[in-house]
Design an enzyme around this catalytic site. Sequence first.
Site, mmCIF file in Angstrom:
data_model
loop_
_atom_site.group_PDB
_atom_site.id
_atom_site.type_symbol
_atom_site.label_atom_id
_atom_site.label_comp_id
_atom_site.label_asym_id
_atom_site.label_seq_id
_atom_site.Cartn_x
_atom_site.Cartn_y
_atom_site.Cartn_z
ATOM 1 N N ARG A 243 11.211 -6.104 3.886
ATOM 2 C CA ARG A 243 10.811 -4.697 3.792
ATOM 3 C C ARG A 243 11.785 -3.802 4.553
ATOM 4 O O ARG A 243 12.280 -4.143 5.606
ATOM 5 C CB ARG A 243 9.410 -4.548 4.381
ATOM 6 N N LYS B 79 0.833 -1.215 0.000
ATOM 7 C CA LYS B 79 0.000 0.000 0.000
ATOM 8 C C LYS B 79 0.864 1.261 0.000
ATOM 9 O O LYS B 79 0.621 2.191 -0.754
ATOM 10 C CB LYS B 79 -0.917 0.046 1.238
ATOM 11 N N ARG C 67 -9.438 1.518 9.090
ATOM 12 C CA ARG C 67 -9.042 0.140 9.362
ATOM 13 C C ARG C 67 -10.113 -0.614 10.136
ATOM 14 O O ARG C 67 -9.921 -1.789 10.459
ATOM 15 C CB ARG C 67 -7.757 0.159 10.179
ATOM 16 N N ARG D 230 11.232 -2.138 10.161
ATOM 17 C CA ARG D 230 10.272 -1.694 11.161
ATOM 18 C C ARG D 230 10.232 -2.684 12.320
ATOM 19 O O ARG D 230 10.331 -3.883 12.115
ATOM 20 C CB ARG D 230 8.884 -1.599 10.520
ATOM 21 N N ARG E 199 -0.837 -9.003 13.266
ATOM 22 C CA ARG E 199 -1.364 -7.935 12.394
ATOM 23 C C ARG E 199 -2.247 -8.527 11.289
ATOM 24 O O ARG E 199 -3.242 -7.933 10.900
ATOM 25 C CB ARG E 199 -0.201 -7.135 11.801
HETATM 26 P P1 AMP Z 1 0.894 0.500 8.958
HETATM 27 O O1 AMP Z 1 2.111 1.346 8.795
HETATM 28 O O2 AMP Z 1 -0.278 0.977 8.150
HETATM 29 O O3 AMP Z 1 1.181 -0.977 8.760
HETATM 30 O O4 AMP Z 1 0.434 0.664 10.494
HETATM 31 C C1 AMP Z 1 1.281 0.267 11.550
HETATM 32 C C2 AMP Z 1 0.504 0.207 12.843
HETATM 33 O O5 AMP Z 1 -0.039 1.499 13.155
HETATM 34 C C3 AMP Z 1 -0.702 -0.737 12.855
HETATM 35 O O6 AMP Z 1 -0.331 -2.081 13.138
HETATM 36 C C4 AMP Z 1 -1.541 -0.131 13.982
HETATM 37 O O7 AMP Z 1 -1.010 -0.438 15.254
HETATM 38 C C5 AMP Z 1 -1.324 1.363 13.771
HETATM 39 N N1 AMP Z 1 -2.320 1.948 12.845
HETATM 40 C C6 AMP Z 1 -2.091 2.492 11.618
HETATM 41 N N2 AMP Z 1 -3.228 2.933 11.060
HETATM 42 C C7 AMP Z 1 -4.213 2.669 11.946
HETATM 43 C C8 AMP Z 1 -5.616 2.874 11.944
HETATM 44 N N3 AMP Z 1 -6.258 3.445 10.903
HETATM 45 N N4 AMP Z 1 -6.316 2.479 13.056
HETATM 46 C C9 AMP Z 1 -5.705 1.938 14.115
HETATM 47 N N5 AMP Z 1 -4.385 1.693 14.174
HETATM 48 C C10 AMP Z 1 -3.635 2.058 13.104
#
Ligand code: AMP
Length: 213
Positions: A123, A13, A88, A156, A167
């Site tokens: 990644r 994404k 989400r 990360r 996740r």
């Molecule tokens: P990402 O970088 O999109 O994979 O997000 C990393 C982490 O940030 C996720 O595993 C959640 O803990 C948190 N996170 C990101 N976006 C959201 C969202 N819209 N709602 C809740 N938690 C989020």
Amino acid sequence: MRLILLGPPGAGKGTQANILSEKLKISTISTGAMLRNAIRENTELGRRAEKYLSDGQLVPDDLVVAIVKERLSRDDCKNGFILDGFPRTIVQAEALDASGVKVDKVLSIEVPDETIVERLSGRRECKSCGTPYHILYNPSKSGERCEKCGGELICREDDNVETIKKRLAVYHEQTEPIKGYYGKQGKVVSVHGREKLEDTVKEVFSALNIDTQ
Ligand code: AMP
């Protein structure tokens, strides 16, 4: 174009968001990147969010909805935006609708669970500007450094096998139902997240009717 990118962790994404953002000249709003920045800067938001990120859980809806609403109210979002990682949950999608923000399309990037762990272990992301890379599928042209800003490329913390599995479970339970929510509004288009970046990009552009020139 007001676009939502949907897909499991590691679907690509962030990478597609960056490419679309440059092509369409609109901003990407990545809630994950905003939360990681807040944690790095040790803000109030960062302190409240940290335990959820390291545990692979979602940050509470009210916190995330508040930061997205504030971000979307800025001038650079007036002509469109790409939401990467938001909404989400159904609650977040409903909050976005209720705030009067109209979304044109939801692009779902489909990748089978079996390939996610392998993808995420390769990644990398720039420590300074957050640009995403993959050591096999999307390497930096500047080797160990970010090709945009020269920053250090790091893994990360939540890209470890245990957290990745959590996740993924969270994605299937809480995020995937969003497809049905936007499906009812006739807004969902789906593509396959392929191994080769250029193959996915082609599919994405065609699904969104974007000229490749
Ligand atoms: P990402 O970088 O999109 O994979 O997000 C990393 C982490 O940030 C996720 O595993 C959640 O803990 C948190 N996170 C990101 N976006 C959201 C969202 N819209 N709602 C809740 N938690 C989020």
